[in-house]
Structures are given as C-alpha cells and as structure tokens.
Design an enzyme around this catalytic site. Structure first.
Site, short mmCIF file in Angstrom:
data_model
loop_
_atom_site.label_atom_id
_atom_site.label_comp_id
_atom_site.label_asym_id
_atom_site.label_seq_id
_atom_site.Cartn_x
_atom_site.Cartn_y
_atom_site.Cartn_z
CD1 TRP A 99 -1.13 2.34 2.31
CD2 TRP A 99 -2.86 1.73 1.01
NE1 TRP A 99 -2.05 3.37 2.31
CE2 TRP A 99 -3.12 3.02 1.53
CE3 TRP A 99 -3.81 1.14 0.17
CZ2 TRP A 99 -4.29 3.73 1.24
CZ3 TRP A 99 -4.97 1.85 -0.11
CH2 TRP A 99 -5.21 3.13 0.41
CG ASN A 134 -1.87 7.02 2.23
OD1 ASN A 134 -1.36 6.07 2.78
ND2 ASN A 134 -2.16 8.11 2.90
CG ASP A 135 -1.40 11.39 1.92
OD1 ASP A 135 -2.29 10.70 1.43
OD2 ASP A 135 -1.54 12.03 2.98
CD GLN A 188 1.64 8.99 5.24
OE1 GLN A 188 0.77 8.69 6.04
NE2 GLN A 188 2.86 9.35 5.63
CG PHE A 217 -0.57 9.81 9.92
CD1 PHE A 217 -0.32 8.45 9.78
CD2 PHE A 217 -1.86 10.19 10.30
CE1 PHE A 217 -1.31 7.50 9.98
CE2 PHE A 217 -2.87 9.25 10.50
CZ PHE A 217 -2.59 7.90 10.35
CB SER A 218 1.12 13.33 5.25
OG SER A 218 0.74 12.27 4.40
CG ASP A 268 -1.52 15.70 6.89
OD1 ASP A 268 -1.03 14.69 7.43
OD2 ASP A 268 -2.69 15.75 6.47
C1 FRU Z 1 -4.40 12.13 3.66
C2 FRU Z 1 -4.12 11.54 5.05
C3 FRU Z 1 -3.32 12.52 5.89
C4 FRU Z 1 -2.60 11.60 6.84
C5 FRU Z 1 -2.32 10.41 5.98
C6 FRU Z 1 -2.33 9.10 6.72
O1 FRU Z 1 -4.67 11.16 2.70
O2 FRU Z 1 -5.32 11.18 5.67
O3 FRU Z 1 -4.09 13.50 6.52
O4 FRU Z 1 -1.45 12.17 7.35
O5 FRU Z 1 -3.29 10.39 4.96
O6 FRU Z 1 -1.83 8.07 5.91
#
Ligand code: FRU
Length: 485
Positions: free
Chosen positions: A36, A38-39, A55, A98-99, A160
């Site tokens: 996986w 994400n950001d 992420q 986290f981000s 973030d």
């Molecule tokens: C955005 C988010 C951020 C957070 C991260 C967690 O997609 O929700 O706010 O830091 O993803 O993975």
C-alpha cells in the site's frame, strides 16, 4: 537500519514478485515495490537529486501502520527505490508516521511528519522530526515530538506539516480542526525544534468541510497559493464529486500579521483519483506537484495483485495571463518517449481506429471543433468493442468528459469539467496500464483516473458524434517502462 525498517523490508519483499507480475502495474509512475501507498510526502530536490517519500504500509495492501517509503531520481522520471525512510517505532509515532514534508537544514535532510498514536480509543497527533546526512538513513530527533499539542481548543486532528524557509525563519502550515470545522494553522520557528502558533490562516465556515488535510503554502509568480485537501466539501454540479477533494486558494499573504486574503476554493484535478497533492520548488525555480493517484475508500483491483496505489506524474504549476492556475506535465516526461506516430491533419467523422496501440503511451491531439456535437478519443479499447475509456468534448456545454463505465474492472462513473470557450481543443494524455491522466488545453483542466481494462485492450480510436471535426495534429509515443526488470 532499525529493526523496524528491516522487518518492513522483509514484509514488502513477500509481495514483490506478485506485484511486478500484475497486469495493472504501472510503467512510469511512482509506486512502492509492493503493497500500500497513499500521500506523497517530503518532496525535495536535495544535493541535486529529486527525493520523493510516500505514505506506505509494508504489511498489507490496505492502509495500516504507516511508514515513509522513499524513491529518488536525477531527472524526475527515472526513479529508484531506496530503503524505507522511517517506521512507526517510537512511543510518539507508534501507530503511524503520517504525512509531512522535507527541508534542507544546513545540509541535513530533515523530515517533518506527524506522529500518530491510537491507544484505548484515544487518538494523539504530534509533530516530529527525523534527520539524515546521507539522504538514505534517518534518525529521529531526541526532542520529538517538537509540537506536542494541537492549537488551543482544537481537536486531536492535527497533522501533515509542510515546512519552508522565508527570510531566515522556518514556517509550517498544518491541518487542524476546531468545533468540527477544518482549518490551517501557521507556525513559526528559528530552529525547527521550538514552534510558535501564529493562528489559523484559513478557517472553514462549513463549506470547506470538517478537516483540511495536507496543506501546502507557497508563493508563485507574486501570488500566494494554498494547496490542501479538505474533507467534507459538498458536491456542487460537476464539482467536488469525489469522496474528498484537493484544490487551491489563491491570494495575498502578509507574514507580519499572518493574514491570508483569498478567493474561491478551486479543485485542482477534475478526475476520479487525485488527492493529498504536495509541491516543491526545484533548483530551476519550478513549482512541481505530485498527487496520490487514488481516492480513499475506492475499489482498487490491484490489491488482489499484492499492491495498491501510485503517485501522479510530476506536474508544473504556473499561472496563465488570466490568473488561472495551470497544471502541465513537466518537460522531463519527454525523456520517456520511444517510437513516435503521427496522424493528420485530416477531417474526422464517425469512429476511426488508429494504427497506434499500447498501454504505456503519450498522446497529444489537437482538434478544431467545427460543427461536431461531441468528439474525442477512446483509449484502452478492446477488439470486441466491449472495453474503452472515453475522453470526450461536449460542444453544447463546453465540457470535457471522462467516462469509465466501460473501462474494465474497478469502479465506473463519469466526471465532467467546464472549459473556456475555444475553437480548438487540445488533449494531452498519459496512459499507463491502469491510469489515464488527461491535460486539457495546456493545463487549463486536468482529469486523473485509475482504470482497469484487460491487458489486451490497447486500441485507440478517434470519434465524432454527428458532424465533423478537423484533427489538426496527433502525435503519440510509446513510453518507457522505468521499472521493467
Ligand atoms: C491524507 C491523510 C493525511 C494523513 C495520511 C495518513 O490522505 O489522511 O491526513 O497524514 O493520509 O496516511
């Protein structure tokens, strides 16, 4: 390398073979080696090289205990994987790193991120720092967390951090929430360790939603731009159709009193899969953006193949003469071009299958609209006509439409975006096995979508519904698969 990072690397390894054999695996986008993502996080050009973090959950194809994955590149298009940069192995970040962002602090590559902790149903989010002198191995700062509490009266949602330097001081924008409304706070510091809250520079009045994630604040051509990702914005006609949005506020900012005067919230990308975008300024002074090329809670068919998620191609932000923010593929994307095809100029009516076919392609097509009611390109078409992804211009309402109802596995649906009146329509497409990024009229509108057709669906068609258009030119290239083994 910490034990937590070694364990994570071993975990990812288990799905690498499966992921690289996936027919949906992208050819020239940033992904984790498997599992996986994400950001995008910590975008920076450091010692000449481009670094992108993201992420990453190394233990599953869905989100979970989040680490920071890491790639670097000399040219923004050929990327190499580096070891996972940080793992959630401290009391203050044990449920996830986290981000956040990256800065160069006197030669030290410094990551600023959110330590996320969930314990007995209680969530805590604090801001933390990790440093590296070689750009590969990071050490968490002994003074972490460097911001231990959210702003006065705010909820636990506090995440973030995006940090930059201005006139010798460090500044940070960060997402937070008060009274169930999202806001962006500005912090200030001399040393990245001790931070002062300068207050909210943006507050949701409800219309901007309940939480503002992933803020990024910068000056561009004399204006100030806040890129951020609000949760809870209501759909409005064609706009704000996805679960969450990513967009901008553009205006004037005054550092002395921390006041930001801005206009309307504008979506950055009108497709299905675009979120949590971040930017950085490179050594050439360009403002470059990457987004996460997925959406929370979307069905991701690649999960069956041991991976999930990717970042968009890098895009350069500029303003046009009318003050509209444009997003264009960076010039370096041309480095991926292989064999070239050209078509036209010619008049088109009905549907015409092109000689060009492929699943890693760039296409630039320019049309003069004449009297056609709608026209465009079908991409990733199957031989039997059952599968296609439609990119269409509708003349009556001057909208570009992406229709993925016949795109294969994954979710269907239609997205539309209104564009300025014009006689010529230019579509610039980047097709990569399970994605289509469509840049319209040199970045006036962009639509990014994941699609999951069969590997054999590689056809490209031009089509016109009633009437005729002139295809002024069409150029297409096979693009290189940078991850090919
Ligand atoms: C955005 C988010 C951020 C957070 C991260 C967690 O997609 O929700 O706010 O830091 O993803 O993975």
């Amino acid at each position: 390398m910490s034990k937590a990072i070694e364990n994570a690397a071993e975990a990812v390894e288990k799905d690498i073979q499966k992921a690289s054999g996936s027919p949906y695996r992208l050819g020239y986008h940033i992904m984790a080696p498997a599992r996986w993502i994400n950001d995008p996080n910590g975008l920076i050009q450091w010692n000449g090289e481009y670094h992108v973090f993201y992420q990453h959950h190394p233990y599953d194809v869905k989100t979970g205990s989040i680490h920071w994955g890491h790639v670097k590149s000399k040219d923004l298009v050929n990327w190499e994987h580096l070891p996972i940069a940080i793992a959630p192995d401290k009391e203050y970040d044990k449920s996830g790193c986290f981000s956040g962002s990256a800065v160069d602090n006197n030669g030290v590559l410094t990551l600023v991120y959110t330590g996320h902790v969930e314990e007995d149903g209680v969530i805590t989010e604090t801001q933390c720092i990790a440093e590296s002198t070689d750009g590969i191995y990071f050490t968490k700062h002994p003074q972490n967390p460097v911001i231990a509490h959210p702003p006065e009266g705010a909820s636990h949602d506090f995440r973030d951090p995006k940090v930059w330097k201005h006139e010798g001081k460090w500044y940070m924008v960060i997402g937070s929430q008060k009274n169930k409304l999202g806001n962006v706070h500005l912090y200030e510091s001399d040393d990245l360790l001790s931070w002062k809250d300068r207050g909210a520079i943006v507050k949701s009045d409800g219309k901007l939603g309940f939480m503002l994630e992933c803020p990024d604040f910068f000056e561009l051509e004399g204006k100030h731009v806040l890129v951020f990702s609000p949760q809870g914005v209501k759909a409005e006609g064609d706009k704000f159709q996805n679960l969450y949005q990513t967009g901008t506020l553009v205006g004037e900012f005054d550092y002395a009193n921390a006041e930001f005067k801005y206009g309307e919230f504008t979506e950055l990308d009108a497709g299905f899969d675009f979120y949590a975008a971040q930017t950085f300024k490179d050594d050439n002074g360009r403002r470059i953006l990457f987004g996460w090329m997925n959406m929370w809670e979307a069905h991701m068919p690649e999960q069956e193949h041991g991976w999930a998620g990717a970042l968009t191609i890098p895009r350069e932000l500029t303003f046009n003469e009318e003050g509209k923010l444009l997003m264009k593929p960076v010039k370096e994307m041309e480095l991926l071009r292989g064999k070239k095809f050209t078509v036209g100029p010619m008049a088109v009516s009905g549907t015409e299958k092109l000689e060009i076919a492929g699943d890693c392609l760039e296409i630039i097509a320019e049309f003069s609209k004449e009297n056609a009611s709608s026209f465009g390109l079908n991409v990733r078409c199957s031989e039997d006509g059952q599968e296609k992804t439609v990119i269409r211009y509708d003349a009556a309402d001057e909208k570009i439409v992406v229709d993925r109802n016949q795109s294969g596995a994954g979710e269907g649906g239609v997205r539309k975006v209104k564009i300025k009146s014009s006689n010529t329509i230019k579509l610039h497409l980047f097709i990569d096995r399970s994605s289509v990024e469509c840049f319209v009229n040199d970045g006036e509108a962009v639509m990014t979508s994941r699609v999951y057709p069969k590997a054999s669906s590689t056809g490209i068609e031009l089509f016109v519904e009633s009437g005729e258009v002139n295809l002024l030119s069409l150029e297409a290239w096979n693009l290189k698969d940078i991850w090919a083994r």
